[in-house]
Write a protein that holds these residues in place. Sequence first.
Motif, PDB file in Angstrom:
ATOM      1  N   PRO A 200     -20.661 -67.302 -43.162  1.00  0.00           N
ATOM      2  CA  PRO A 200     -19.759 -68.412 -42.824  1.00  0.00           C
ATOM      3  C   PRO A 200     -19.758 -69.528 -43.867  1.00  0.00           C
ATOM      4  N   THR A 207     -13.564 -70.433 -42.343  1.00  0.00           N
ATOM      5  CA  THR A 207     -14.226 -70.594 -41.038  1.00  0.00           C
ATOM      6  C   THR A 207     -13.701 -71.823 -40.318  1.00  0.00           C
ATOM      7  N   ALA A 212     -13.501 -71.225 -36.292  1.00  0.00           N
ATOM      8  CA  ALA A 212     -14.446 -70.157 -35.978  1.00  0.00           C
ATOM      9  C   ALA A 212     -15.892 -70.632 -35.939  1.00  0.00           C
ATOM     10  N   GLU A 213     -16.105 -71.974 -35.972  1.00  0.00           N
ATOM     11  CA  GLU A 213     -17.479 -72.450 -35.948  1.00  0.00           C
ATOM     12  C   GLU A 213     -18.241 -71.989 -34.702  1.00  0.00           C
ATOM     13  N   ALA A 216     -19.324 -68.463 -35.237  1.00  0.00           N
ATOM     14  CA  ALA A 216     -20.366 -68.391 -36.264  1.00  0.00           C
ATOM     15  C   ALA A 216     -21.711 -68.857 -35.692  1.00  0.00           C
TER      16      ALA A 216
END
Length: 547
Positions: A200, A207, A212-213, A216
């Motif tokens: 990431p 990210t 998309a944190e 991740a």
Amino acid sequence: MWADLARVLRLWAPRRASLVGALLVSMGSALSGVALLALAGQGVAAGLAAGGIFGLAALVWVRPLVLLRPMLRWGERMASHAAAFRALADTRVWFFRRLAERMPGGIGLRGSGDLLSRVIGDVDALDRLYLGGILPAGAGLAVLVAVLALLMGEPWLMLLVGLPLALALVLPLVLAPAATRAAQRAADHRGGLRAAVADPLAGLEDTLAANAEPRAMERLRTADRELMHSQRSLVRRSAWAGAAGGFLAQLAVLAALAWGLAGGTATAGMVVLALFLSVAAAEALGLMPRAGAALASAAAGARRLFEAADTAPPVEEPAAPAPLPASNELVLQGVRFGWRQDAPVLDGLNLTLREGERVAILGPSGAGKSTLAALLTRLAAPEAGTIRLGGTDISQLPAAELRTRIVVLSQQARLFDDTIAANLRLAAPGAPDAALWRALVKAGIADLVRSLPEGLETRCGEGGARFSGGEARRFALARALLPPAGILILDEPTTGLDAAAERAFLATLATACEGRSLLLITHRLTGDEPLDRVWRLAGGRLLPATA
């Protein structure tokens, strides 16, 4: 397991003298401890026999050993760690070289985080083979032999004291194979954790753009839980082994004491000596079973290293290399190649690139243009047909020597987080500053470097972040121009540039490629390129095209 550890020792053969020397110092240190307590035991026994304080005069012989032992312990630590660190450094260089030979086109399906874990974590685990396994085993063996030799006059007492100590010495060999499986899981999960962190971060912009944190973070938490679980399993094994080793060492002390209390045939002096020797041996042998966990971790690290290092190289080096030809003319005849057997990318391709000629190959993405560059630099080998340099089949030329004649500026050319000078010297390590400036002038970027306060010592930032896309491509071009290669291949050199930067970059090729053959691989032309011929790649073959 044992085969992997034996292979590690073979890799360390150039460091044999320092490793063996440190082992001898370690054994001497352990024996000094035995001698110290053996003389102390004799002194106490003599004092008891004499029936007074004056009998303890025998303890005067202990004093030199009191000074000698800490000196030996210091020497052991210094020598053993220095030897181990040098051996580990050699191993990292060997592993990097093997990866470079087997993954010349990039890491492929292996994640960067996992490879980082192997080259750092798994190599570091190998120090446990020497520091946590070989050294304690050598010291423990020396101590056991010394104890048995000193008690040889009383066979039963020797047996009672020696048997638990021998079991403590052998226990690591018994426990290590089972612990290796737990260590292997821990090493795999450690690689997974590094990948969960590195991936990431490497694509942080994507990210964040995809929100998309949370995913991740969840992947990171999962990888962390898996690593903690496998490490707990390994720690439990080590704790039980340590407890077993401590028990066996104490059992030797209790056996000597019980023999004396039971009124055995041994004299009181021999019983006292046995007690002191058991205490001395407990230090060297009491923790020996934990060496099983150390050997297991080293074996797991070695297995992961060799798993990656033993991958078959994409192109084998010739058994009997041919000398480099004088001519730089490239001739491809009937070349066929596909990354999958059922899908050829190139099929019956013919091409001649004469010395000093400038040729462009056009084609859409996926047509095989980059594949052609890989074949010309022996990152891959054709399934059929031949590629000749100066009349010599390049399959008969060592890849490293071939690449001194053919230099590629790939579309993924990268600037590293180092100085401009260091980035350029990646292609020619010994190049003087004057050669760097000549390459920068040819690439049309010298004026920018002169305007920077630190000049050639200016840091580029990760991926060349300090400079624009066009500037970074010019630095990459300067790096490609630095070695005196006769053939320059530019693979989509203007990727990511705007139209103005693209035209400016291509307009410099006439000066940049002076005295070299040029193969320009691109999806379109601007009309600013200095070309002699233009081909179009379609259906795996080259067809004439107008510039």
